[in-house]
Every structure is written in structure tokens, then in C-alpha cells.
Design an enzyme around this catalytic site. Structure first.
Site, PDB file in Angstrom:
ATOM      1  N   GLY A 229      -8.004  12.723  24.965  1.00 50.21           N
ATOM      2  CA  GLY A 229      -7.675  11.416  24.393  1.00 50.21           C
ATOM      3  C   GLY A 229      -8.764  10.372  24.532  1.00 50.21           C
ATOM      4  O   GLY A 229      -8.535   9.196  24.210  1.00 50.21           O
ATOM      5  N   GLY A 273     -10.922  16.335  22.476  1.00 46.28           N
ATOM      6  CA  GLY A 273     -11.028  16.872  21.115  1.00 46.28           C
ATOM      7  C   GLY A 273     -11.835  15.903  20.294  1.00 46.28           C
ATOM      8  O   GLY A 273     -13.014  16.118  19.983  1.00 46.28           O
ATOM      9  N   ARG A 310      -5.352   9.636   8.275  1.00 43.61           N
ATOM     10  CA  ARG A 310      -5.197   8.753   9.431  1.00 43.61           C
ATOM     11  C   ARG A 310      -4.945   7.277   9.065  1.00 43.61           C
ATOM     12  O   ARG A 310      -4.101   6.633   9.692  1.00 43.61           O
ATOM     13  CB  ARG A 310      -6.381   8.888  10.388  1.00 43.61           C
ATOM     14  CG  ARG A 310      -6.487  10.292  10.992  1.00 43.61           C
ATOM     15  CD  ARG A 310      -7.565  10.404  12.055  1.00 43.61           C
ATOM     16  NE  ARG A 310      -7.252   9.643  13.239  1.00 43.61           N
ATOM     17  CZ  ARG A 310      -7.794   8.487  13.549  1.00 43.61           C
ATOM     18  NH1 ARG A 310      -8.714   7.948  12.780  1.00 43.61           N
ATOM     19  NH2 ARG A 310      -7.426   7.841  14.626  1.00 43.61           N
ATOM     20  N   CYS A 341      -1.345   9.614  -5.605  1.00 46.83           N
ATOM     21  CA  CYS A 341      -0.268   8.785  -6.145  1.00 46.83           C
ATOM     22  C   CYS A 341       0.551   8.168  -5.020  1.00 46.83           C
ATOM     23  O   CYS A 341       1.755   8.465  -4.872  1.00 46.83           O
ATOM     24  CB  CYS A 341       0.609   9.628  -7.048  1.00 46.83           C
ATOM     25  SG  CYS A 341      -0.301  10.230  -8.447  1.00 46.83           S
ATOM     26  N   GLU A 342      -0.076   7.380  -4.202  1.00 49.93           N
ATOM     27  CA  GLU A 342       0.574   6.691  -3.087  1.00 49.93           C
ATOM     28  C   GLU A 342      -0.131   5.356  -2.926  1.00 49.93           C
ATOM     29  O   GLU A 342      -1.368   5.331  -2.831  1.00 49.93           O
ATOM     30  CB  GLU A 342       0.363   7.454  -1.764  1.00 49.93           C
ATOM     31  CG  GLU A 342       1.137   8.716  -1.603  1.00 49.93           C
ATOM     32  CD  GLU A 342       2.602   8.505  -1.312  1.00 49.93           C
ATOM     33  OE1 GLU A 342       2.931   7.599  -0.523  1.00 49.93           O
ATOM     34  OE2 GLU A 342       3.420   9.238  -1.887  1.00 49.93           O
TER      35      GLU A 342
END
Ligand SMILES: Cc1ncc(COP(=O)(O)O)c(C=O)c1O
Length: 418
Positions: A229, A273, A310, A341-342
Site C-alpha cells: 500500500g 504492488g 481508477r 458511453c459513460e
């Protein structure tokens, strides 16, 4: 404009856009910084690459070459590791709802450890290990209630979180009383992961205090896994801690916490990560149309939420440049919008950029983590190619999907009676 001496326009011309690109030197430097500094003279240390951030054969091969360990969370991630001949003794299998098939797969490959999320899982792992005649080490994922002050979707150790067990819960007590000479699961330690994109070292210190306190119940030295993290720089607002410094601070603090409680551990693990691949990755897009409405100006690009979910998922912020115009005055306040289409398909809102025309390339920085790995084929978008660059050279590690790939699993089967 280049990354690792590779010209971005030349890359886009050769491989097309959208294009994910990774600076291999940057990833190697990060890995080295972790491996060189996360060391202790008191216990073994291991740095696990959390492969959910970006997994493909090319990436896991690099992790293998560098001698890192690996965190996988699914049969699919485990399969990628198997495909590159990863040393399974360095693989830790996470996840809150592993299927019996996935557990059997992990056991048959002789992974090092299964990180168990709940009591039901412990019973299943033990049953399957017995059937396969295997002994398997387990760590327990604990929810220790530390607020990592990050977005709630990437905060994973608040008490309402779906991950792990609370240390004082009946579920964890049941797990602890389960072990005997007849069980095929072997208790090896505890794990926590407080969240992602965390900058506060104090959150880790609090987590270490709680974990050492818990681990002090056992006299046998165990494994302590304090998760990943570690935050990266997406925009100037983000102030990541230098990796070498971070590792030293964590090790020093663990030493201190162990001394305070007079506890010994066998092994200490972390699981970065994002901080290994995040800043090393960028995405190149081509501008199509530009649009002005009374309240906003848009540069439309040829990708969007399908290659980077994200911003839509948790309002993530990014920086970008117009390729070749990075030194021109940034006079226009624009929104970089995708082609899905958003209405939420916005990569960066209200960013200052120079004038861009159709055909200009835009490079969005720090897209290396959870970009490709969370990509989708929504609107039947094809997933972009992934290219590694290093010292003036480029190599494709994942081919661009084709329209044919989009229907490769579609079948016109006969109806069958069930
Ligand atoms: C258990 C665990 N370990 C490690 C990570 C890696 O986090 P990051 O990529 O932010 O370092 C995650 C991310 O979700 C995780 O759930």
C-alpha cells in the site's frame, strides 16, 4: 519527448495508441531499493511483489529475475507465475474467497503459504491439503482497525472491511484452537494490509504495534506480514516517502516494537504492488476531437475508463502532458475524456495544458498500477498493447487485442436439457 531514451511519438507510431508503456529501469531500481533496504540482522525478510498491480508473463519474469517473492490472489495470477517457472516456495496465496479449485491448484504447485481470510477457508484448506497429502503453512489475515486515511475503496483495515478477521473475534479464536498434530495446515503467523496509496508512516507504525502485540501471544517465533500500500506520486499533491528510507523506518520500528514487547519473529514480509510499477508506467493516447461547451473544454482521447478505471472508480487524479509540447505555455484548462458511453469516463478533469489538435499524443503518467490489470472490454474496446522500454529499446510484452479476440470465446452452442 522520451522515456528511457525511447521517443514517445515514435513508440505511438510503431505500436499504436492507446499504449501502456513501462520503464524497465525504473521498475528495476524500485525493486533493488526494496531488496537492498528491507533487511534485518535479526530475522529473515522477504519483499513480495503484489502481482494484482500488474501481472503478465513479462512482469513476473522480471520479478523472478530480481529474486523477489510473489503475492497472488487468484488462480489466474498463480497460473501466470507457473507459466514463467516462478519458484513456488516464494509464492503467497491471498484472497478473501478462494475457490476449492484455486486452493487445490495452489496446493498442487506447493506454494509457500496460503493467507487465510476466515475460519471456513481454514477448514477447506485443511480438508483439501489432507486429500492431496500436503502440509501447508498458513498466515491469518487480520483486520486490525487502522485508518490508513486513503479512499474508502482502498482502505482495507477498517472494522467494516470485508477482509480478514478481527483479532478478538470468535472466528479467529476458532482458527487458533483448530491446529493439532492431525491437521495438514501449519500455523505460521499473521498478516495485515491497511490499505493502498498510504503516505502516513504513522499508520504503519500503529499497525506494527498492534500486530506485534497480537503475535506476542505465541512463544514460537512466527512470520509477520505487514502488507503493502505504499503511496506513489500521481500529482504534486502526493508526497511519497523514499523507498530506501521507508524500508529502514519500517525495519527500525519493527525492531523497536519487538524489543518493547520482548518478542521474537522468524520472518518479516511486505507486499508492495503499486510502488513498484505505478510510476514506471504511462499511457499514451491520441487526441481525436476537441469540444468546447460553455462550462468546459474537452480533449477526447482514444481510450478511457476501459484502460484506466481508477478516476471513475475512486476519483483518482493524474498528471499528463501533450507529447512534444511539454515546454509550451499551459494556457488551456481542459478535461481529458475517453470514448466510452459513460459520463464518468474522464481521465483527468480540469488540467492546464497547451493547445492540442486532433492527432496530438497525450501521455498520462503513473498509470502502471491497476491500469492494465483493471482494464475491461466495455463498449467492446480492445485492450491496448503493453510495451517495456529500456535504454533506447522497446519490446512488446502484451499484444494489443484484436476485434477477433473480442469474439474468440463467443460460441453458437446447441441448447442442452438440464
Ligand atoms: C493483501 C494486499 N497486499 C498488497 C496489496 C498491494 O497494495 P499496493 O499495490 O497499494 O502496494 C494489496 C492491494 O490491494 C493487498 O490487498
Amino acid at each position: 519527448m522520451s522515456i528511457s531514451h525511447v521517443d514517445l511519438n515514435a513508440l505511438a507510431d510503431k505500436y499504436g495508441t492507446p499504449l501502456y508503456l513501462y520503464d524497465q529501469n525504473a521498475m528495476e531500481d524500485k525493486i533493488d531499493a526494496y531488496l537492498d533496504n528491507f533487511v534485518s540482522d535479526r530475522f529473515e525478510t522477504q519483499v513480495l511483489y503484489a502481482s494484482k498491480a500488474f501481472s503478465c508473463k513479462g512482469m513476473i519474469q522480471l520479478v523472478k529475475q530480481k529474486g523477489m517473492s510473489l503475492d497472488v490472489v487468484s488462480g489466474g495470477e498463480l497460473f501466470v507465475a507457473q507459466q514463467v517457472g516462478f519458484d513456488m516456495k516464494k509464492v503467497y496465496f491471498h484472497g478473501n474467497n478462494k475457490s476449492a479449485d484455486e486452493i487445490e491448484f495452489a496446493l498442487s504447485l506447493d506454494v509457500s503459504t496460503i493467507v487465510v481470510d476466515n475460519y471456513q477457508e481454514l477448514l477447506l484448506v485443511d480438508k483439501l491439503a489432507k486429500q492431496l497429502g500436503k502440509k501447508i503453512k498458513v498466515l491469518f489475515r487480520l483486520n486490525i482497525g487502522v485508518d490508513a486515511h486513503t479512499h474508502k475503496y482502498i482502505s482495507t483495515a477498517l472494522f467494516e472491511s470485508k477482509f480478514g478477521m478481527m483479532p478478538d473475534s470468535k472466528a479467529f479464536a476458532d482458527c487458533m484452537s483448530y491446529f493439532s498434530d492431525n491437521t495438514n495446515v501449519v500455523f505460521d503467523g499473521i498478516h495485515c494490509h491497511i490499505g493502498s496509496q498510504v503516505f502516513e508512516i504513522n499508520a504503519y507504525k500503529l499497525a506494527i504495534d498492534k500486530m506485534v502485540d497480537i503475535i506476542s501471544q505465541w512463544s514460537k517465533p512466527l512470520t509477520l506480514n505487514i502488507g503493502g500500500g505504499f503511496g506513489v506520486r500521481y500529482t504534486d499533491e502526493d508526497k511519497p516517502i523514499d523507498t530506501a528510507e521507508l524500508c529502514k523506518m519500517l525495519i527500525d520500528y519493527v525492531h523497536k516494537a519487538l524489543d518493547d514487547k520482548k518478542v521474537k519473529i522468524n520472518k518479516l514480509l511486505i507486499e508492495p504492488g503499486r510502488s513498484i510499477v505505478g510510476e514506471a508506467g504511462s499511457t499514451i493516447y491520441t487526441v481525436g476531437f476537441t469540444k468546447q461547451i460553455p462550462t468546459k473544454s474537452f480533449y477526447f482521447v482514444d481510450g478511457g475508463m476501459t484502460d484506466n478505471i481508477r478516476p471513475a472508480l475512486y476519483q483518482a487524479k493524474y498528471d499528463c502532458d501533450v507529447v512534444g509540447k511539454q515546454n509550451e505555455p499551459k494556457t488551456n484548462k481542459v478535461t481529458i475524456a475517453g470514448k466510452c458511453c459513460e459520463s464518468g469516463d474522464l481521465i483527468i478533469e480540469d488540467v492546464m495544458l497547451p493547445d492540442a489538435q486532433s492527432g496530438d499524443r497525450i501521455v498520462v503518467y503513473t498509470t502502471g498500477a491497476y491500469g492494465y490489470s483493471m482494464s475491461s472490454n466495455y463498449n467492446k474496446a480492445t485492450t491496448p498493447a503493453v510495451v517495456f522500454v529500456k535504454d533506447g529499446n522497446a519490446k512488446v510484452v502484451i499484444k494489443r487485442q484484436t476485434y477477433q479476440d473480442l469474439v474468440a470465446n463467443d460460441v453458437d452452442d446447441e441448447w442442452s436439457k438440464l
